[in-house]
Design a protein around this motif. Structure first.
Motif, PDB file in Angstrom:
ATOM      1  N   GLU A 188       4.846   9.192   1.006  1.00 28.24           N
ATOM      2  CA  GLU A 188       5.205   9.656   2.475  1.00 28.24           C
ATOM      3  C   GLU A 188       4.525   8.890   3.282  1.00 28.24           C
ATOM      4  OE1 GLU A 188       4.763  13.750   3.214  1.00 28.24           O
ATOM      5  OE2 GLU A 188       5.992  14.585   1.708  1.00 28.24           O
ATOM      6  N   ASP A 189       3.274   8.372   3.064  1.00 29.77           N
ATOM      7  CA  ASP A 189       2.230   7.586   3.888  1.00 29.77           C
ATOM      8  C   ASP A 189       1.739   6.500   3.296  1.00 29.77           C
ATOM      9  OD1 ASP A 189       0.778   7.115   6.134  1.00 29.77           O
ATOM     10  OD2 ASP A 189      -0.843   8.069   5.133  1.00 29.77           O
ATOM     11  N   LEU A 190       1.788   5.309   4.014  1.00 31.00           N
ATOM     12  CA  LEU A 190       1.116   3.919   3.338  1.00 31.00           C
ATOM     13  C   LEU A 190      -0.211   3.878   4.217  1.00 31.00           C
ATOM     14  CD1 LEU A 190       3.802   1.630   2.868  1.00 31.00           C
ATOM     15  CD2 LEU A 190       3.110   3.485   1.220  1.00 31.00           C
ATOM     16  N   PRO A 191      -1.382   4.494   3.910  1.00 29.18           N
ATOM     17  CA  PRO A 191      -2.802   4.341   4.650  1.00 29.18           C
ATOM     18  C   PRO A 191      -3.148   2.780   4.697  1.00 29.18           C
ATOM     19  CG  PRO A 191      -2.969   5.170   2.320  1.00 29.18           C
ATOM     20  CD  PRO A 191      -1.609   5.157   2.400  1.00 29.18           C
ATOM     21  N   ASP A 192      -4.168   2.686   5.536  1.00 32.27           N
ATOM     22  CA  ASP A 192      -4.839   1.414   5.536  1.00 32.27           C
ATOM     23  C   ASP A 192      -5.288   0.613   4.470  1.00 32.27           C
ATOM     24  OD1 ASP A 192      -6.831   3.384   5.620  1.00 32.27           O
ATOM     25  OD2 ASP A 192      -8.348   1.893   6.723  1.00 32.27           O
ATOM     26  N   LYS A 193      -5.130  -0.634   4.287  1.00 33.83           N
ATOM     27  CA  LYS A 193      -5.580  -1.256   3.327  1.00 33.83           C
ATOM     28  C   LYS A 193      -5.333  -0.888   1.944  1.00 33.83           C
ATOM     29  CE  LYS A 193      -9.636  -2.489   6.031  1.00 33.83           C
ATOM     30  NZ  LYS A 193     -11.131  -2.441   6.130  1.00 33.83           N
ATOM     31  N   LEU A 194      -4.014  -0.221   1.768  1.00 36.19           N
ATOM     32  CA  LEU A 194      -3.692   0.311   0.483  1.00 36.19           C
ATOM     33  C   LEU A 194      -3.535  -0.671  -0.551  1.00 36.19           C
ATOM     34  CD1 LEU A 194      -2.402   2.786  -0.950  1.00 36.19           C
ATOM     35  CD2 LEU A 194      -0.455   2.396  -0.109  1.00 36.19           C
ATOM     36  N   PHE A 195      -3.141  -1.920  -0.480  1.00 34.56           N
ATOM     37  CA  PHE A 195      -2.721  -2.855  -1.554  1.00 34.56           C
ATOM     38  C   PHE A 195      -4.017  -3.970  -1.267  1.00 34.56           C
ATOM     39  CE2 PHE A 195       1.180  -0.807  -0.271  1.00 34.56           C
ATOM     40  CZ  PHE A 195       1.868  -0.349  -1.330  1.00 34.56           C
ATOM     41  N   SER A 196      -5.094  -3.836  -0.721  1.00 33.86           N
ATOM     42  CA  SER A 196      -5.961  -4.752  -0.524  1.00 33.86           C
ATOM     43  C   SER A 196      -6.617  -5.265  -1.914  1.00 33.86           C
ATOM     44  CB  SER A 196      -7.192  -4.350   0.303  1.00 33.86           C
ATOM     45  OG  SER A 196      -7.782  -3.085  -0.270  1.00 33.86           O
ATOM     46  N   ALA A 197      -6.450  -4.499  -2.952  1.00 31.87           N
ATOM     47  CA  ALA A 197      -6.880  -5.026  -4.424  1.00 31.87           C
ATOM     48  C   ALA A 197      -5.823  -5.789  -5.002  1.00 31.87           C
ATOM     49  CB  ALA A 197      -7.278  -3.656  -5.090  1.00 31.87           C
ATOM     50  N   LEU A 198      -4.932  -6.218  -4.413  1.00 28.54           N
ATOM     51  CA  LEU A 198      -3.771  -6.892  -5.043  1.00 28.54           C
ATOM     52  C   LEU A 198      -3.550  -8.268  -4.264  1.00 28.54           C
ATOM     53  CD1 LEU A 198      -1.351  -4.069  -5.507  1.00 28.54           C
ATOM     54  CD2 LEU A 198      -3.122  -4.872  -7.221  1.00 28.54           C
ATOM     55  N   PRO A 199      -4.515  -9.455  -4.389  1.00 27.49           N
ATOM     56  CA  PRO A 199      -4.269 -10.510  -3.664  1.00 27.49           C
ATOM     57  C   PRO A 199      -3.192 -11.471  -4.131  1.00 27.49           C
ATOM     58  CG  PRO A 199      -6.117 -10.773  -5.267  1.00 27.49           C
ATOM     59  CD  PRO A 199      -5.640  -9.166  -5.422  1.00 27.49           C
ATOM     60  N   GLN A 200      -2.527 -11.298  -5.519  1.00 27.82           N
ATOM     61  CA  GLN A 200      -1.587 -12.155  -5.898  1.00 27.82           C
ATOM     62  C   GLN A 200      -0.298 -11.368  -6.010  1.00 27.82           C
ATOM     63  OE1 GLN A 200      -2.464 -14.673  -9.398  1.00 27.82           O
ATOM     64  NE2 GLN A 200      -4.721 -14.312  -9.328  1.00 27.82           N
ATOM     65  N   LEU A 201      -0.292 -10.289  -5.369  1.00 23.42           N
ATOM     66  CA  LEU A 201       1.088  -9.668  -5.588  1.00 23.42           C
ATOM     67  C   LEU A 201       2.059 -10.275  -4.764  1.00 23.42           C
ATOM     68  CD1 LEU A 201       2.049  -6.748  -6.569  1.00 23.42           C
ATOM     69  CD2 LEU A 201       1.831  -5.886  -4.461  1.00 23.42           C
ATOM     70  N   GLU A 202       3.321 -10.515  -5.398  1.00 22.08           N
ATOM     71  CA  GLU A 202       4.469 -11.207  -4.958  1.00 22.08           C
ATOM     72  C   GLU A 202       5.730 -10.465  -4.523  1.00 22.08           C
ATOM     73  OE1 GLU A 202       5.304 -14.541  -7.443  1.00 22.08           O
ATOM     74  OE2 GLU A 202       3.062 -15.401  -7.359  1.00 22.08           O
TER      75      GLU A 202
END
Length: 521
Positions: free
Chosen positions: A153-167
């Motif tokens: 339901e919610d996408l909080p701050d910096k949720l995907f910061s651990a995925l620098p190579q995500l495409e």
């Protein structure tokens, strides 16, 4: 006292040695056992050559720990796994994991900390209601993350910061109604983002500037009613935008401003009352446009003005579309594919509305309300793909040209709806006699046209010759005229002589013989 201390020390050393031996045995069993996969049950396949384990519909409730620790690909689709536990720590070589269609409710923090080589992670179609920025710790090489079909339901701050190579990130078919402006912080390599089929009431414009590399955005099937100005600000590299089913009623004049390299736009299944011509004109590099399933009734003149690079136009399922005006595609000279399909009220198009498209190669006019087609509508013989099926065609002599075209092209079945005698019969199998035009086919017309053309050409040539040699012709005509008069006069005199003497014209007069004197001998 000394002996007691010595014995105690020896006992401690023995305990340490026993513990070390136990840890060594455990380590060997876990990491250096023979590379022979131990499959959980007969529904699984474990290949020690390709290092692939697949357990689909295997009724697993936990992630197995007896697999080969060297496996690189793990597929556990359609099972009953409820949690991601410590079992993953045994498989540090994994590159691909598919846990879709399970019963995952939550993922503990750092569950994937050992997966330093993982590239693709599929967690779609589970029951995940929340994830945090610690959920994906360790996945620094991950390029594809699929969370489609969960309960987020919610996408909080910096949720995907651990995925620098995500495409590629798929968040579609969730319940997302809020996205923090920094939720996508760190996704500098992200190229594809799915936010479709959620509960967003506005376009999440504030988070877009963090996605400078984004090339493809799917944000349809939400609850938008309007696209404001600069709705996609910051997405300067976006090439594909899908707004299908977004509930759009209105598009602001500058909604697409900044999308200078957009190549494909899908705005089907909305509630637009007319084609947003002015708004689309900003997309001068657009090559593909799908705009069906809207509420417009007419494709107006210059309806797609400014789209000079448009190569494919798809208008499918526009249930209220009735008319295509002449000049609707006047500026779209590069159009190669045109699809006008399943528009139930579209019975005709104005003469010339599809003409002047020199590059048109594929034309689909399927499942509309056409009863006939004009031969002058388009350059039919130039088409590589043609589909005019599922129309209520009235098969008569006017469609003889289409029948012959379908025969030559060996095209798909085009059935007649009228008259009753030809109902449901294939047009290309109907004879010219059945169409009522045995003597009015193209060949008689061609012959008559050829003869008329020859007569005209001969007349023109004769006029040119007479004009060029007009002086000679005049002199010859004068001589002929004078000779004719002289002959007529002599004939008149001749006839008068016989009339005066009353001698029949068939009696030849005898000449008088003169007596020759003897003295002349």
């Amino acid at each position: 006292m000394l002996r007691i201390n010595v014995k105690k020390k020896e006992q401690e050393e023995m305990l340490w040695k026993a513990a070390a031996a136990w840890w060594m045995v455990t380590f060997i069993l876990v990491h250096y056992r023979p590379l022979e996969a131990i499959c959980p049950n007969k529904e699984c396949t474990c290949d020690d050559v390709t290092l692939v384990v697949s357990c689909i519909y295997a009724s697993l409730t936990v992630i197995p720990i007896t697999l080969n620790p060297a496996i690189q690909r793990l597929v556990l689709k359609h099972n009953k796994v409820r949690a991601v536990d410590a079992a993953f720590h045994f498989y540090s070589e994994l590159q691909y994991v598919d846990l879709s269609f399970n019963h995952l409710v939550s993922i503990p923090m750092k569950s994937f900390e050992s997966q330093k080589k993982l590239v693709e992670l599929h967690l779609d179609n589970n029951k995940l209601s929340a994830v945090t920025n610690k959920t994906f710790d360790g996945l620094r090489r991950l390029t594809v993350l699929n969370l489609r079909g969960n309960f987020l339901e919610d996408l909080p701050d910096k949720l995907f910061s651990a995925l620098p190579q995500l495409e590629e990130l798929d968040l579609g078919q969730n319940r997302i109604n809020r996205i923090d402006s920094t939720a996508f912080l760190g996704l500098n390599s992200l190229r594809v983002l799915y936010l479709d089929d959620n509960q967003l009431k506005v376009v999440p414009t504030p988070c877009f500037p963090l996605l400078g590399s984004l090339a493809e955005l799917h944000v349809g099937l939400n609850a938008f009613t309007i696209l404001p100005d600069d709705a996609f600000k910051g997405l300067n590299r976006l090439t594909i935008l899908n707004l299908s089913g977004a509930g759009l009623l209105n598009v602001s004049d500058n909604a697409f401003r900044g999308l200078q390299v957009l190549r494909e736009l899908v705005i089907t299944d909305n509630r637009l009352k007319k084609v947003p011509t002015k708004q689309l004109s900003l997309l001068n590099r657009l090559e593909e446009l799908a705009i069906g399933q809207n509420d417009f009734t007419t494709l107006e003149m210059d309806g797609f003005k400014g789209l000079v690079n448009l190569r494919k136009l798809d208008i499918t399922g526009a249930s209220l579309l009735e008319k295509v005006e002449k000049g609707a595609l006047a500026e779209n000279l590069n159009l190669e594919t045109l699809i006008l399909s399943s528009n139930k009220k579209l019975a005709s198009v104005e003469e010339g509305s599809l003409a002047g498209l020199p590059n048109l190669r594929e034309l689909t006019l399927r499942d509309n309300a056409f009863k006939t087609f004009s031969e002058s509508l388009v350059a039919w013989p130039e088409l590589r793909k043609l589909d005019v099926s599922e129309n209520p065609l009235d098969c008569n002599c006017k469609l003889l040209w289409l029948r012959e075209l379908l025969v030559r092209r060996n095209a798909s079945q085009v059935l007649c709806a009228q008259p009753t005698s030809l109902k449901d019969k294939s047009l290309k199998n109907v004879s010219p006699d059945d169409l009522g035009c045995a003597l009015h086919g193209p060949w008689p017309h061609a012959i008559i046209g050829g003869v008329c053309g020859a007569v005209v050409a001969f007349t023109a040539l004769l006029v040119i010759i007479i004009y060029r040699y007009r002086l000679r012709v005049r002199d010859a005509f004068k001589d002929y005229k004078w000779n004719k008069r002289a002959m007529a006069r002599k004939e008149h005199e001749y006839q008068k002589t016989f009339s005066d003497d009353e001698v029949p014209n068939y009696i030849i007069p005898q000449q008088t013989l003169r007596t020759i004197p003897v003295t002349e001998l």
